[in-house]
Design a protein around this motif. Structure first.
Motif, PDB file in Angstrom:
ATOM      1  N   MET A   1      78.261  35.153  41.026  1.00 38.94           N
ATOM      2  CA  MET A   1      77.654  35.001  41.680  1.00 38.94           C
ATOM      3  C   MET A   1      76.156  33.618  41.478  1.00 38.94           C
ATOM      4  SD  MET A   1      74.248  35.879  37.692  1.00 38.94           S
ATOM      5  CE  MET A   1      74.009  37.086  38.153  1.00 38.94           C
ATOM      6  N   ARG A   2      75.259  33.865  42.518  1.00 43.25           N
ATOM      7  CA  ARG A   2      74.885  32.663  43.391  1.00 43.25           C
ATOM      8  C   ARG A   2      73.642  32.304  42.349  1.00 43.25           C
ATOM      9  NH1 ARG A   2      70.861  31.897  48.065  1.00 43.25           N
ATOM     10  NH2 ARG A   2      71.318  29.927  48.269  1.00 43.25           N
ATOM     11  N   GLU A   3      74.009  30.943  42.139  1.00 45.08           N
ATOM     12  CA  GLU A   3      73.010  30.168  41.372  1.00 45.08           C
ATOM     13  C   GLU A   3      71.690  29.655  42.288  1.00 45.08           C
ATOM     14  OE1 GLU A   3      71.776  27.665  38.361  1.00 45.08           O
ATOM     15  OE2 GLU A   3      73.490  28.915  38.032  1.00 45.08           O
ATOM     16  N   ARG A   4      70.773  30.107  41.576  1.00 46.88           N
ATOM     17  CA  ARG A   4      69.265  30.736  42.057  1.00 46.88           C
ATOM     18  C   ARG A   4      68.444  28.830  41.987  1.00 46.88           C
ATOM     19  NH1 ARG A   4      66.438  36.264  41.198  1.00 46.88           N
ATOM     20  NH2 ARG A   4      66.097  34.903  39.404  1.00 46.88           N
ATOM     21  N   ARG A   5      68.470  28.235  41.005  1.00 46.97           N
ATOM     22  CA  ARG A   5      67.943  27.205  41.064  1.00 46.97           C
ATOM     23  C   ARG A   5      68.027  25.862  42.437  1.00 46.97           C
ATOM     24  NH1 ARG A   5      67.208  26.956  35.453  1.00 46.97           N
ATOM     25  NH2 ARG A   5      69.033  27.631  34.406  1.00 46.97           N
ATOM     26  N   ALA A   6      66.562  25.000  42.207  1.00 43.38           N
ATOM     27  CA  ALA A   6      66.487  24.423  43.139  1.00 43.38           C
ATOM     28  C   ALA A   6      67.004  23.555  43.032  1.00 43.38           C
ATOM     29  CB  ALA A   6      64.873  24.442  43.625  1.00 43.38           C
ATOM     30  N   PHE A   7      67.226  23.010  41.838  1.00 43.05           N
ATOM     31  CA  PHE A   7      67.913  21.793  41.541  1.00 43.05           C
ATOM     32  C   PHE A   7      69.376  21.974  41.315  1.00 43.05           C
ATOM     33  CE2 PHE A   7      63.548  21.055  42.273  1.00 43.05           C
ATOM     34  CZ  PHE A   7      63.151  19.817  43.740  1.00 43.05           C
ATOM     35  N   VAL A   8      70.117  20.864  40.714  1.00 46.98           N
ATOM     36  CA  VAL A   8      71.734  20.759  40.268  1.00 46.98           C
ATOM     37  C   VAL A   8      71.288  20.418  39.115  1.00 46.98           C
ATOM     38  CG1 VAL A   8      74.004  19.675  39.954  1.00 46.98           C
ATOM     39  CG2 VAL A   8      72.991  20.120  42.305  1.00 46.98           C
ATOM     40  N   ARG A   9      71.333  20.942  38.355  1.00 42.72           N
ATOM     41  CA  ARG A   9      71.502  20.027  36.320  1.00 42.72           C
ATOM     42  C   ARG A   9      72.668  19.756  35.818  1.00 42.72           C
ATOM     43  NH1 ARG A   9      67.632  22.502  33.193  1.00 42.72           N
ATOM     44  NH2 ARG A   9      65.540  24.316  34.543  1.00 42.72           N
ATOM     45  N   ILE A  10      72.071  18.802  35.353  1.00 40.85           N
ATOM     46  CA  ILE A  10      72.912  18.151  34.568  1.00 40.85           C
ATOM     47  C   ILE A  10      72.710  18.087  33.183  1.00 40.85           C
ATOM     48  CG2 ILE A  10      73.950  15.768  34.445  1.00 40.85           C
ATOM     49  CD1 ILE A  10      73.796  15.478  37.636  1.00 40.85           C
ATOM     50  N   PRO A  11      74.985  18.376  32.406  1.00 39.18           N
ATOM     51  CA  PRO A  11      74.592  18.661  30.767  1.00 39.18           C
ATOM     52  C   PRO A  11      74.404  17.063  30.823  1.00 39.18           C
ATOM     53  CG  PRO A  11      75.985  19.550  31.761  1.00 39.18           C
ATOM     54  CD  PRO A  11      75.626  18.861  33.170  1.00 39.18           C
ATOM     55  N   LEU A  12      72.964  17.207  29.940  1.00 36.54           N
ATOM     56  CA  LEU A  12      72.929  15.679  29.389  1.00 36.54           C
ATOM     57  C   LEU A  12      72.020  16.137  28.172  1.00 36.54           C
ATOM     58  CD1 LEU A  12      72.752  12.114  30.086  1.00 36.54           C
ATOM     59  CD2 LEU A  12      71.044  12.772  31.492  1.00 36.54           C
ATOM     60  N   GLY A  13      72.668  15.372  27.114  1.00 36.54           N
ATOM     61  CA  GLY A  13      72.249  15.410  25.480  1.00 36.54           C
ATOM     62  C   GLY A  13      71.140  13.723  25.565  1.00 36.54           C
ATOM     63  N   LEU A  14      70.022  13.475  24.766  1.00 30.93           N
ATOM     64  CA  LEU A  14      69.578  12.478  25.169  1.00 30.93           C
ATOM     65  C   LEU A  14      68.129  12.781  24.079  1.00 30.93           C
ATOM     66  CD1 LEU A  14      68.011  11.955  28.775  1.00 30.93           C
ATOM     67  CD2 LEU A  14      70.048  10.372  27.652  1.00 30.93           C
ATOM     68  N   GLU A  15      67.826  11.829  22.942  1.00 35.91           N
ATOM     69  CA  GLU A  15      67.418  12.247  21.971  1.00 35.91           C
ATOM     70  C   GLU A  15      65.881  12.019  22.526  1.00 35.91           C
ATOM     71  OE1 GLU A  15      67.186   9.047  19.145  1.00 35.91           O
ATOM     72  OE2 GLU A  15      69.550   9.969  18.602  1.00 35.91           O
ATOM     73  N   THR A  16      64.480  12.861  22.100  1.00 34.81           N
ATOM     74  CA  THR A  16      63.654  12.450  22.321  1.00 34.81           C
ATOM     75  C   THR A  16      62.743  12.772  21.196  1.00 34.81           C
ATOM     76  OG1 THR A  16      63.494  15.306  22.576  1.00 34.81           O
ATOM     77  CG2 THR A  16      64.223  14.557  24.769  1.00 34.81           C
ATOM     78  N   THR A  17      61.607  12.794  21.556  1.00 37.81           N
ATOM     79  CA  THR A  17      59.919  12.968  21.043  1.00 37.81           C
ATOM     80  C   THR A  17      58.988  13.180  21.469  1.00 37.81           C
ATOM     81  OG1 THR A  17      58.614  10.079  20.806  1.00 37.81           O
ATOM     82  CG2 THR A  17      61.041  10.773  19.418  1.00 37.81           C
ATOM     83  N   TYR A  18      58.485  14.285  21.338  1.00 37.59           N
ATOM     84  CA  TYR A  18      57.137  15.223  21.865  1.00 37.59           C
ATOM     85  C   TYR A  18      55.972  15.507  20.855  1.00 37.59           C
ATOM     86  CZ  TYR A  18      59.472  19.443  20.382  1.00 37.59           C
ATOM     87  OH  TYR A  18      59.841  20.267  19.382  1.00 37.59           O
ATOM     88  N   GLN A  19      54.753  15.697  21.847  1.00 34.60           N
ATOM     89  CA  GLN A  19      54.363  16.440  20.405  1.00 34.60           C
ATOM     90  C   GLN A  19      53.005  17.271  21.755  1.00 34.60           C
ATOM     91  OE1 GLN A  19      51.501  12.827  19.352  1.00 34.60           O
ATOM     92  NE2 GLN A  19      50.253  14.199  17.734  1.00 34.60           N
TER      93      GLN A  19
END
Length: 66
Positions: A1-19
């Motif tokens: 199956m062909r990937e339809r994403r416009a950009f390559v995704r890189i697996p990366l676990g980063l801590e975030t805070t969000y509101q």
């Protein structure tokens, strides 16, 4: 199956805070699952409503002397 994403995704676990914009609750903690030029996939325990706006801080790993 062909990937339809416009950009390559890189697996990366980063801590975030969000509101969620417009919410009086304190910032939440989360973890990114992957990153691309088009965005970041956020893993968090409380699902967000589709279309929710958020303000986010991402903790980047430190490499080398600062």
């Amino acid at each position: 199956m062909r990937e339809r994403r416009a950009f390559v995704r890189i697996p990366l676990g980063l801590e975030t805070t969000y509101q969620v914009i417009g919410e009086a609750a304190p910032p939440r903690l989360g973890l990114s699952e992957d990153l691309s030029l088009g965005g970041l996939r956020l893993s968090e325990p409380e699902p967000l409503e589709p279309g929710s706006g958020i303000s986010m801080n991402v903790t980047l790993p430190v490499q080398g002397p600062m």
